[in-house]
Design a protein around this motif. Sequence first.
Motif, PDB file in Angstrom:
ATOM      1  N   LEU A 277       0.860  -1.179   0.000  1.00 45.72           N
ATOM      2  CA  LEU A 277       0.000   0.000   0.000  1.00 45.72           C
ATOM      3  C   LEU A 277       0.899   1.232   0.000  1.00 45.72           C
ATOM      4  O   LEU A 277       1.898   1.269   0.719  1.00 45.72           O
ATOM      5  CB  LEU A 277      -0.863  -0.030   1.259  1.00 45.72           C
ATOM      6  CG  LEU A 277      -1.798   1.130   1.553  1.00 45.72           C
ATOM      7  CD1 LEU A 277      -2.923   1.173   0.528  1.00 45.72           C
ATOM      8  CD2 LEU A 277      -2.381   0.969   2.951  1.00 45.72           C
ATOM      9  N   ASN A 278       0.589   2.221  -0.828  1.00 47.79           N
ATOM     10  CA  ASN A 278       1.348   3.473  -0.812  1.00 47.79           C
ATOM     11  C   ASN A 278       0.435   4.639  -1.144  1.00 47.79           C
ATOM     12  O   ASN A 278      -0.700   4.454  -1.578  1.00 47.79           O
ATOM     13  CB  ASN A 278       2.566   3.414  -1.738  1.00 47.79           C
ATOM     14  CG  ASN A 278       2.177   3.339  -3.200  1.00 47.79           C
ATOM     15  OD1 ASN A 278       1.040   3.115  -3.560  1.00 47.79           O
ATOM     16  ND2 ASN A 278       3.153   3.502  -4.062  1.00 47.79           N
TER      17      ASN A 278
ATOM     18  N   SER B  48       2.404  -8.371   8.472  1.00 47.37           N
ATOM     19  CA  SER B  48       3.773  -8.194   8.984  1.00 47.37           C
ATOM     20  C   SER B  48       4.580  -7.112   8.284  1.00 47.37           C
ATOM     21  O   SER B  48       5.806  -7.079   8.395  1.00 47.37           O
ATOM     22  CB  SER B  48       4.556  -9.512   8.934  1.00 47.37           C
ATOM     23  OG  SER B  48       3.902 -10.502   9.702  1.00 47.37           O
ATOM     24  N   ALA B  49       3.932  -6.213   7.564  1.00 48.92           N
ATOM     25  CA  ALA B  49       4.635  -5.103   6.906  1.00 48.92           C
ATOM     26  C   ALA B  49       3.955  -3.792   7.301  1.00 48.92           C
ATOM     27  O   ALA B  49       2.743  -3.738   7.472  1.00 48.92           O
ATOM     28  CB  ALA B  49       4.625  -5.275   5.398  1.00 48.92           C
ATOM     29  N   PHE B  50       4.775  -2.737   7.437  1.00 45.04           N
ATOM     30  CA  PHE B  50       4.246  -1.414   7.793  1.00 45.04           C
ATOM     31  C   PHE B  50       4.170  -0.550   6.543  1.00 45.04           C
ATOM     32  O   PHE B  50       5.098  -0.507   5.741  1.00 45.04           O
ATOM     33  CB  PHE B  50       5.156  -0.736   8.832  1.00 45.04           C
ATOM     34  CG  PHE B  50       4.654   0.606   9.266  1.00 45.04           C
ATOM     35  CD1 PHE B  50       3.573   0.708  10.127  1.00 45.04           C
ATOM     36  CD2 PHE B  50       5.253   1.761   8.794  1.00 45.04           C
ATOM     37  CE1 PHE B  50       3.081   1.953  10.529  1.00 45.04           C
ATOM     38  CE2 PHE B  50       4.778   3.011   9.198  1.00 45.04           C
ATOM     39  CZ  PHE B  50       3.701   3.088  10.063  1.00 45.04           C
ATOM     40  N   PHE B  51       3.049   0.158   6.394  1.00 41.73           N
ATOM     41  CA  PHE B  51       2.828   1.005   5.229  1.00 41.73           C
ATOM     42  C   PHE B  51       2.510   2.431   5.675  1.00 41.73           C
ATOM     43  O   PHE B  51       1.440   2.692   6.203  1.00 41.73           O
ATOM     44  CB  PHE B  51       1.657   0.457   4.380  1.00 41.73           C
ATOM     45  CG  PHE B  51       1.939  -0.943   3.913  1.00 41.73           C
ATOM     46  CD1 PHE B  51       2.799  -1.186   2.865  1.00 41.73           C
ATOM     47  CD2 PHE B  51       1.366  -2.019   4.569  1.00 41.73           C
ATOM     48  CE1 PHE B  51       3.090  -2.479   2.454  1.00 41.73           C
ATOM     49  CE2 PHE B  51       1.634  -3.309   4.171  1.00 41.73           C
ATOM     50  CZ  PHE B  51       2.499  -3.542   3.108  1.00 41.73           C
ATOM     51  N   PRO B  52       3.475   3.359   5.495  1.00 46.56           N
ATOM     52  CA  PRO B  52       3.217   4.756   5.842  1.00 46.56           C
ATOM     53  C   PRO B  52       2.112   5.330   4.967  1.00 46.56           C
ATOM     54  O   PRO B  52       2.027   5.024   3.778  1.00 46.56           O
ATOM     55  CB  PRO B  52       4.547   5.460   5.553  1.00 46.56           C
ATOM     56  CG  PRO B  52       5.554   4.382   5.349  1.00 46.56           C
ATOM     57  CD  PRO B  52       4.812   3.149   4.957  1.00 46.56           C
ATOM     58  N   LEU B  53       1.285   6.146   5.549  1.00 46.04           N
ATOM     59  CA  LEU B  53       0.213   6.812   4.793  1.00 46.04           C
ATOM     60  C   LEU B  53       0.616   8.255   4.511  1.00 46.04           C
ATOM     61  O   LEU B  53      -0.106   9.202   4.792  1.00 46.04           O
ATOM     62  CB  LEU B  53      -1.113   6.743   5.550  1.00 46.04           C
ATOM     63  CG  LEU B  53      -1.696   5.335   5.706  1.00 46.04           C
ATOM     64  CD1 LEU B  53      -3.021   5.383   6.450  1.00 46.04           C
ATOM     65  CD2 LEU B  53      -1.864   4.654   4.367  1.00 46.04           C
ATOM     66  N   THR B  54       1.811   8.408   3.978  1.00 45.95           N
ATOM     67  CA  THR B  54       2.344   9.705   3.570  1.00 45.95           C
ATOM     68  C   THR B  54       2.901   9.542   2.153  1.00 45.95           C
ATOM     69  O   THR B  54       3.348   8.470   1.780  1.00 45.95           O
ATOM     70  CB  THR B  54       3.448  10.189   4.513  1.00 45.95           C
ATOM     71  OG1 THR B  54       4.494   9.197   4.551  1.00 45.95           O
ATOM     72  CG2 THR B  54       2.928  10.413   5.917  1.00 45.95           C
ATOM     73  N   SER B  55       2.862  10.644   1.399  1.00 42.58           N
ATOM     74  CA  SER B  55       3.393  10.558   0.024  1.00 42.58           C
ATOM     75  C   SER B  55       4.792  11.108  -0.035  1.00 42.58           C
ATOM     76  O   SER B  55       5.287  11.716   0.844  1.00 42.58           O
ATOM     77  CB  SER B  55       2.480  11.290  -0.948  1.00 42.58           C
ATOM     78  OG  SER B  55       2.199  12.578  -0.521  1.00 42.58           O
TER      79      SER B  55
END
Length: 188
Positions: free
Chosen positions: A132-133, A181-188
């Motif tokens: 996710l990005n 098990s993965a981290f997805f920042p919600l910043t562009s």
Amino acid sequence: MPERRDPLEAQGMSLKDLAAAIGDRGGPPPVDLWNPSHCGNSDMRIARDGTWYYRGSPIERPAMVRLFATVLRREPDGSHVLVTPVEKLAIDVDATAFRATQMTMSGTGDQRRIGLTLDSGDALIVGPDHPLNLVATADGPSPRVAVRFGLEAELARPLYYELAEIALAEGNDPPGVWSDSAFFPLTS
């Protein structure tokens, strides 16, 4: 060959059941292995809202759209094509090929798993294989998840807002969410 698979629905389905349904479907055709000559333009377009058009008219049969979606691929130059073992046709895509329209999740924090249903009738689990990005666009931030063969799905705004609310409540720096098990920042 008509599309005979029923679309998956994340709404009201446990993540365990959704993951099982994804596994039972099998994978898409191996369009990444097919390299026929480019034959021209398909006269098709996928609008920003996910509507598929042929020569300016919406394609009204959902099964037909699901079938075309199985042979869709994004090329290294960013263009989109419909591909079979013997032909490759260009297709115009206004934003992303798919939209994520439903969500289910289980767990919290780094134990969370997020499942998404796509407007193509497929589903996926957000994680290392489907990251996710947030992409900056002229229309503002576009939350997207990788689907397959270079294709992406834009998350419907309500799904993005729900994830943003979770990210803010959990207080991660930068704000983001965990899935599989993965981290997805919600910043562009």
